[in-house]
Design an enzyme around this catalytic site. Sequence first.
Site, PDB file in Angstrom:
ATOM      1  N   HIS A 271       6.827  55.714 -16.824  1.00  0.00           N
ATOM      2  CA  HIS A 271       7.218  57.073 -17.188  1.00  0.00           C
ATOM      3  C   HIS A 271       6.588  57.530 -18.504  1.00  0.00           C
ATOM      4  O   HIS A 271       6.555  58.723 -18.799  1.00  0.00           O
ATOM      5  CB  HIS A 271       8.749  57.215 -17.237  1.00  0.00           C
ATOM      6  CG  HIS A 271       9.401  56.639 -18.461  1.00  0.00           C
ATOM      7  ND1 HIS A 271      10.009  55.400 -18.465  1.00  0.00           N
ATOM      8  CD2 HIS A 271       9.557  57.130 -19.711  1.00  0.00           C
ATOM      9  CE1 HIS A 271      10.509  55.171 -19.661  1.00  0.00           C
ATOM     10  NE2 HIS A 271      10.245  56.200 -20.443  1.00  0.00           N
TER      11      HIS A 271
ATOM     12  N   SER B 105      10.324  53.415 -25.562  1.00  0.00           N
ATOM     13  CA  SER B 105       9.999  53.067 -24.181  1.00  0.00           C
ATOM     14  C   SER B 105       8.620  52.405 -24.106  1.00  0.00           C
ATOM     15  O   SER B 105       7.635  52.920 -24.627  1.00  0.00           O
ATOM     16  CB  SER B 105      10.007  54.319 -23.302  1.00  0.00           C
ATOM     17  OG  SER B 105      11.296  54.827 -23.172  1.00  0.00           O
TER      18      SER B 105
ATOM     19  N   ASP C  95       8.964  50.935 -12.902  1.00  0.00           N
ATOM     20  CA  ASP C  95       8.654  51.618 -14.162  1.00  0.00           C
ATOM     21  C   ASP C  95       7.747  50.774 -15.053  1.00  0.00           C
ATOM     22  O   ASP C  95       7.923  50.724 -16.276  1.00  0.00           O
ATOM     23  CB  ASP C  95       9.934  51.986 -14.912  1.00  0.00           C
ATOM     24  CG  ASP C  95       9.688  53.089 -15.939  1.00  0.00           C
ATOM     25  OD1 ASP C  95       8.650  53.762 -15.858  1.00  0.00           O
ATOM     26  OD2 ASP C  95      10.536  53.271 -16.836  1.00  0.00           O
TER      27      ASP C  95
END
Length: 392
Positions: free
Chosen positions: A132, A237, A162
Amino acid sequence: MLNRLWLLFAQSVTMMLAAWFVVATLKPDWISGLQIGSIVQSVTLSEGAYDNSALSPGSYHDAVKKSMPAVVNIFTSKANTKPKARKESGNNSADPLFKFFFGDQPPDSEPSSSLGSGVIVSPEGIILTNYHVISDADEIDVALSDGRKVKAKIIGGDPETDIAVLKIDVKQLPTPITLGKIESVHVGDVVLAIGNPFGVGQTVTSGIISALGRDHVGINTFENFIQTDAAINPGNSGGALVDTRGHLIGINTAIYSNNGGSMGIGFAIPVNLAKQVMESILANGSVTRGWIGVEPQNLSKELLESLGLPQNTAGVLLSGVLEGGPASKGGIKPGDVLVAVNGNDIKDVRQLLNQIAQIGPGNEASLKILRKDKELELKVQAGKRPKPKTMN
């Protein structure tokens, strides 16, 4: 007479103050030792004796020093020439579920940009990050820990876990991080999260492992998260979750939050899953998983009653079977209850997806089902799982 004495006194005080001012301005060292109106004439302080090469007790400096150079900041940009529908893997900032796990995101703009983190895992310049973070990016810039910025190219990505794999070509690459073993990770272990939260720069936070094997979170198709209370914020992230040895044990991916900031519940993809996905991408350009073409549904109390099955029955209801698909060819019918795959009991849909995904396309799987009041065992040849709609 009194007036004359008062005038003499005032002149004397004025001359003394003038002299004090001149000396304090031109020769302050003459009066540095004098104290006026001081209650405490001297203060004795005790300073500790330190060996500058020794670390404070309980310090994680060695682990940080070993792992931090391999953590990079990732900046992506996307030139939006015209409005278009959002993709599921893109910036779903209007989606309440997306906001719940990833926090408030900046509104779309033209061009749009975002940031995240990544981890250098090999001397060939291979970087692990979250899918993402780089999905739909037109350009990807990577900022190394020494301040250098380079362009990166996408090797491949897997939105269902992911995970994405990037590559950079740069001389004098920072030392890649050492991969840990998930078998050595335990609930209660101290861990460090390294990344670029809110774009402020490389940051280290600490916490413990709160849980292992966390699924049913609703973020990815295939979930097996490490849960930690180490502060993970937007921008973290794709960054590294490391143990006190400085070894990579997870890729930070999401937070449980209702205000966009850390609330003590963060999730990381375990290193063994990230490594497995990375190796498949490097070898084949994508991840290949098994598939049998069914629509599974978790069993509820009401479903068990309507099917006439005991309330302690474990399995999943196959409410739909793709015509001409692997399961249909193997004799599976809508309404069957799948209770085991290759001898492994199935308790819910998530477990079924994981079990089937591990079966290589073309390989045969043994499925135990309940059909009305009969138990059957059928052989099904797994097919290749179709790419999700988020993949181009």
